[in-house]
Write a protein that holds these residues in place. Structure first.
Motif, PDB file in Angstrom:
ATOM      1  N   TYR A  17       0.794  -1.225   0.000  1.00  0.00           N
ATOM      2  CA  TYR A  17       0.000   0.000   0.000  1.00  0.00           C
ATOM      3  C   TYR A  17       0.828   1.277   0.000  1.00  0.00           C
ATOM      4  O   TYR A  17       0.264   2.368   0.011  1.00  0.00           O
ATOM      5  CB  TYR A  17      -0.976  -0.006   1.184  1.00  0.00           C
ATOM      6  CG  TYR A  17      -2.034  -1.075   1.032  1.00  0.00           C
ATOM      7  CD1 TYR A  17      -2.702  -1.231  -0.172  1.00  0.00           C
ATOM      8  CD2 TYR A  17      -2.356  -1.939   2.060  1.00  0.00           C
ATOM      9  CE1 TYR A  17      -3.662  -2.216  -0.340  1.00  0.00           C
ATOM     10  CE2 TYR A  17      -3.319  -2.925   1.909  1.00  0.00           C
ATOM     11  CZ  TYR A  17      -3.962  -3.064   0.708  1.00  0.00           C
ATOM     12  OH  TYR A  17      -4.917  -4.030   0.540  1.00  0.00           O
ATOM     13  N   ALA A  70     -10.951 -14.633   8.930  1.00  0.00           N
ATOM     14  CA  ALA A  70     -10.047 -14.851   7.791  1.00  0.00           C
ATOM     15  C   ALA A  70      -9.042 -13.714   7.672  1.00  0.00           C
ATOM     16  O   ALA A  70      -7.878 -13.925   7.314  1.00  0.00           O
ATOM     17  CB  ALA A  70     -10.843 -14.997   6.507  1.00  0.00           C
ATOM     18  N   GLY A  71      -9.496 -12.493   7.971  1.00  0.00           N
ATOM     19  CA  GLY A  71      -8.591 -11.352   7.922  1.00  0.00           C
ATOM     20  C   GLY A  71      -7.489 -11.501   8.959  1.00  0.00           C
ATOM     21  O   GLY A  71      -6.300 -11.297   8.682  1.00  0.00           O
ATOM     22  N   ASN A 108      -4.596 -20.122   3.302  1.00  0.00           N
ATOM     23  CA  ASN A 108      -5.688 -19.457   2.579  1.00  0.00           C
ATOM     24  C   ASN A 108      -6.048 -18.221   3.374  1.00  0.00           C
ATOM     25  O   ASN A 108      -6.707 -18.352   4.402  1.00  0.00           O
ATOM     26  CB  ASN A 108      -6.941 -20.346   2.391  1.00  0.00           C
ATOM     27  CG  ASN A 108      -7.944 -19.678   1.422  1.00  0.00           C
ATOM     28  OD1 ASN A 108      -7.571 -18.811   0.642  1.00  0.00           O
ATOM     29  ND2 ASN A 108      -9.220 -20.082   1.477  1.00  0.00           N
ATOM     30  N   PRO A 109      -5.636 -17.031   2.902  1.00  0.00           N
ATOM     31  CA  PRO A 109      -4.908 -16.758   1.670  1.00  0.00           C
ATOM     32  C   PRO A 109      -3.593 -17.538   1.497  1.00  0.00           C
ATOM     33  O   PRO A 109      -2.862 -17.711   2.466  1.00  0.00           O
ATOM     34  CB  PRO A 109      -4.590 -15.265   1.769  1.00  0.00           C
ATOM     35  CG  PRO A 109      -5.562 -14.695   2.715  1.00  0.00           C
ATOM     36  CD  PRO A 109      -5.941 -15.778   3.638  1.00  0.00           C
ATOM     37  N   THR A 151     -12.223  -9.746  10.735  1.00  0.00           N
ATOM     38  CA  THR A 151     -12.856 -11.052  10.590  1.00  0.00           C
ATOM     39  C   THR A 151     -11.854 -12.162  10.876  1.00  0.00           C
ATOM     40  O   THR A 151     -10.643 -11.925  10.915  1.00  0.00           O
ATOM     41  CB  THR A 151     -13.375 -11.248   9.157  1.00  0.00           C
ATOM     42  OG1 THR A 151     -12.254 -11.249   8.276  1.00  0.00           O
ATOM     43  CG2 THR A 151     -14.337 -10.144   8.763  1.00  0.00           C
ATOM     44  N   ARG A 169      -6.394 -14.257  10.291  1.00  0.00           N
ATOM     45  CA  ARG A 169      -5.524 -15.365   9.880  1.00  0.00           C
ATOM     46  C   ARG A 169      -4.514 -14.896   8.823  1.00  0.00           C
ATOM     47  O   ARG A 169      -3.322 -15.181   8.901  1.00  0.00           O
ATOM     48  CB  ARG A 169      -6.402 -16.465   9.292  1.00  0.00           C
ATOM     49  CG  ARG A 169      -5.697 -17.761   9.021  1.00  0.00           C
ATOM     50  CD  ARG A 169      -6.534 -18.642   8.081  1.00  0.00           C
ATOM     51  NE  ARG A 169      -7.953 -18.609   8.397  1.00  0.00           N
ATOM     52  CZ  ARG A 169      -8.912 -18.711   7.463  1.00  0.00           C
ATOM     53  NH1 ARG A 169      -8.601 -18.817   6.193  1.00  0.00           N
ATOM     54  NH2 ARG A 169     -10.171 -18.672   7.814  1.00  0.00           N
ATOM     55  N   ALA A 170      -4.990 -14.100   7.875  1.00  0.00           N
ATOM     56  CA  ALA A 170      -4.102 -13.582   6.832  1.00  0.00           C
ATOM     57  C   ALA A 170      -3.042 -12.677   7.445  1.00  0.00           C
ATOM     58  O   ALA A 170      -1.858 -12.754   7.110  1.00  0.00           O
ATOM     59  CB  ALA A 170      -4.911 -12.840   5.777  1.00  0.00           C
ATOM     60  N   ALA A 181      -9.351 -11.176   2.071  1.00  0.00           N
ATOM     61  CA  ALA A 181      -9.932 -12.147   3.005  1.00  0.00           C
ATOM     62  C   ALA A 181     -10.922 -11.449   3.933  1.00  0.00           C
ATOM     63  O   ALA A 181     -12.035 -11.934   4.169  1.00  0.00           O
ATOM     64  CB  ALA A 181      -8.822 -12.820   3.809  1.00  0.00           C
ATOM     65  N   GLY A 236      -3.844  -9.404   0.164  1.00  0.00           N
ATOM     66  CA  GLY A 236      -4.419 -10.696   0.541  1.00  0.00           C
ATOM     67  C   GLY A 236      -5.287 -10.576   1.787  1.00  0.00           C
ATOM     68  O   GLY A 236      -6.407 -11.091   1.832  1.00  0.00           O
TER      69      GLY A 236
END
Lengths: 490, 490
Positions: free
Chosen positions: A167, A248-249, B350-351, A246, A251-252, B317, B313
């Motif tokens: 970014y 998933a966020g 995942n991502p 979230t 985790r990423a 996600a 990523g």
């Protein structure tokens, strides 16, 4: 006031560079190319065990052979080589480093241990460093860009602090398209030493930086973050996007920068207390940062829409009211004044719609002047930039253009666009524009380059105005509490 | 099945054009230039009282002197001249017209009366017409563009019906940038005769049109609208944005196209019943239309994120889960397979984040193939396009590039990008990409031109995927009611 380590890291007079060679097969070489392309005037000393020259620069076999005082070391080398090099920096008296190398806290147990080793070595010598696992910095004032991306960017007033290198670097072309200039940008990576709070403090004091954009995956020192952010937002705006709300966020993020994500509501509370504007996505992050770095704040929330096309005018009016802004009906006195200027099928109510009409003086000068002089209006949303590019075929294909040539048109457009761009300063009221044609229209480029943002859709211009109004309310909040201990020196 | 008047209006073999001259001082001339530039192969007959030729075409003093059968009349003339010309069309047996001229129902009482006069004349002769107060049409199949804007556009699969001419014409450059091609586009203006329902019915039957974008200020025949829209959405998607929900929006619409706005909740209910996806702004309108015109629908809502940069990523996600999509953790079996392919600091969860890495085969081929073959994955979000433009300086400045030249790189990228674009068809699963660099990166242009949308931010790619999932749910709704009378012939 203590000396912030970024003072030297962002403004080095000399750099020792580790990881560059004459072969493109390493990322280090690619990043050295960017520094060489970026216009930096300081000294650069590449270190290379075998080569005498690296991309045209005299190379040194190791740091100790350099035997010169150096401000900053940039490390783009394999992880296992980093500790020894950092130690060598320490022995050579180099007190600042950027560690680009990845494979630390973000990769699990062994990585975390390796990161602790770096911290230990740095502390031993009093070295302050950015990273690891970052992509470096950009300082437009001295033309320094240490990142992989050598793309053109414009100096400006947005400062960026990001836990993602992407970014502040992969976005350079994107910034150019929305006409956003940057002051300084910092990729903070794993924040093993220097962290987001240090960066905030540094950019908070930088005069060229008028708004600060944050990309956050996790905050290490929330109490200090809140304190420093509040001091800044009393004077200049901070806009933040966070990607860890979230599962998933989070985790990423953990695998990206080793950050522990926080539930979304914690960010919400923290940002609100800190006076930080929260963006939903990177579109808003950059649109709002640009807006707040370039236009005066509105005193109230009543705006005029001026357009030469009905649809975008309706979109602006509708989006504005949905965002909590107000598009008031003009008084009959004002409407009569406007009616006397515009075609009969046009609308004088607000939105003012002059319809398809190429009277440049009307839409860029007479009407904006009238509108911005109205006490009841706090700023203007504008759609109606159609510059020379749209007339090229038409002028070429018609025999009789009444003396209109492409050159004459460009000259007239340039003059009137520059005048238009003086209006926010003159009236102390903000203007945002929208155009579906980008900088390939020289009128769009001119207006962007003279300080008025031109966004690619009507709604994004409105969103920028709503951000200004939000920040005005934040500033008003500070005014109401002048004796508060955390309000900074405003 | 009755014959839709748009069949002829959108596909005329010949056009009589009123309002063109050899001087750029009228808008009519400018629009004629666009037709001439657009590649239309039919006959064009300009009418001009004095000139023998108009922009190189033989001109006729009036319609009756033309003495040839003509499919379509295009009128860009002052309002007071329109009734007589329309009458002349009727007498000459011309059954279809586009009336660009404004100053009718949108301007108040006198305008409304004038509009009724037009309807009366048209009915007398059985003329069907678009407008008044519209900007015309585009049909990419026959290269016809009657609007003021001669900008380049690409043929594609999005059909557009708009109450604002701006959104089918001033947006052409914008469409090109997101790589969106259009099939046919119709500016409907005041809908005095042909209305949105006629247009929907027409594009619903057009095979080249795979999704339909609507810009709505007011709906004239809500019952018919619902019936026709439902027939269409059982087979192809409709995406709509409406700008009349707020008081200011409704006011703007009234003066723009004479439409009576409806409260927002009425639109919401109507769109829901009709199976129409509702966009919040024109960004979503076009992003989603492009998405639905180009990619297969996902079977479920579980998606993989593949990236070479952590921040984008994480953004993907996080945005996906906020949009109600799911980014599942891969099984340990799958993760081990991925781990064997990627660098040690990279993430397989995942991502999948391959980190800064220029192994084109890995990110464009091996990993996408592995991911799209997983039964538990319904589609892929992709960030990681870095094409030749980014390497230009680097190749030029480093002496030893291990045999890598700009030409070789471009060749390799072209080959692998085209292969990548075959994956959605092969796997019957959708892919959306994001890149902060636009078409100036030839890899972005290639991928867009071979059918996979590349959006300018990670979140916009996610928003496109969420739209696909929404439409999948709408289609499933129809499947559950196979005996319903309104479901059309699917």
């Amino acid at each position: 006031m203590h000396v912030n380590p970024l003072q030297t890291i962002m403004n080095p007079k000399s750099i020792v560079y580790l990881g560059g060679s004459n072969s493109l097969s390493t990322i280090g070489t690619a990043q050295l190319v960017t520094i060489l392309k970026s216009g930096y005037q300081g000294r650069i000393y590449p270190i290379h065990r075998k080569e005498k020259e690296v991309i045209g620069l005299k190379a040194y076999p190791n740091i100790s052979s350099l035997n010169k005082p150096v401000d900053l070391a940039v490390l783009v080398i394999p992880g296992k080589a980093v500790p020894a090099v950092l130690d060598e920096c320490g022995r050579a008296g180099i007190k600042h480093a950027i560690i680009i190398t990845a494979g630390y806290g973000e990769t699990g147990k062994n990585g975390k241990k390796a990161q602790e080793d770096l911290i230990r070595i740095a502390q031993k010598y009093g070295i302050r460093f950015l990273g690891p696992n970052c992509i470096g910095i950009i300082n437009s004032r001295i033309g320094l860009n240490t990142t992989w991306f050598p793309e053109k960017y414009s100096p400006g007033h947005v400062g960026i602090i990001s836990q993602s290198g992407s970014y502040v670097t992969q976005t350079l072309n994107y910034f150019e398209k929305i006409g956003m200039g940057i002051s300084q940008a910092i990729s903070i990576g794993n924040q093993a030493d220097i962290d987001m709070v240090d960066c905030l403090e540094y950019l908070g004091r930088d005069d060229q930086t008028r708004s600060i954009a944050l990309y956050i995956e996790g905050i290490k020192r929330p109490v200090d973050f809140l304190k420093v952010a509040r001091e800044i937002t009393a004077k200049k705006s901070i806009i933040a996007v966070s990607a860890g709300g979230t599962e998933a966020g989070a985790r990423a993020n953990a695998s990206h920068t080793g950050s522990m994500g926080s539930p979304d509501k914690l960010y919400r509370g923290l940002f609100q207390q800190a006076g930080i504007l929260r963006a939903n996505d990177v579109t808003e992050l950059f649109d709002w940062s640009l807006a707040l770095s370039s236009q005066p704040l509105p005193k109230g929330k009543s705006f005029a829409v001026l357009t030469n096309s009905g649809g975008p005018g309706s979109s602006m009016a509708d989006a504005a009211e949905r965002s909590g802004l107000h598009i008031p009906i003009f008084s009959s006195k004002v409407r009569n004044k406007i009616k006397a200027m515009i075609p009969s099928a046009a609308s004088s109510v607000n939105p003012v719609d002059v319809t398809m009409n190429y009277d440049l003086g009307l839409i860029f000068k007479k009407l904006p002047n009238l509108i911005l002089n109205l006490k009841e209006i706090d700023g203007m949303l504008f759609y109606g930039i159609f510059g020379p590019v749209h007339f090229k075929d038409k002028i070429a294909m018609t025999g009789n253009t009444n003396g209109l040539t492409q050159d004459l048109l460009e000259e007239a457009v340039e003059k009137i666009c520059i005048e238009f761009c003086n209006l926010p300063k003159k009236s102390n009221k903000p203007i945002f524009c929208a155009s579906f044609t980008g900088r390939e229209d020289s009128a769009v480029a001119l207006i962007q380059d003279h300080g008025i943002p031109v966004y690619p859709t009507p709604e994004r211009a409105v969103s920028a105005m709503a951000a200004l109004w939000e920040y005005r309310k934040i500033k008003n909040r500070y005014k109401l509490r002048p004796s508060g201990g955390n309000n900074g020196n405003h």
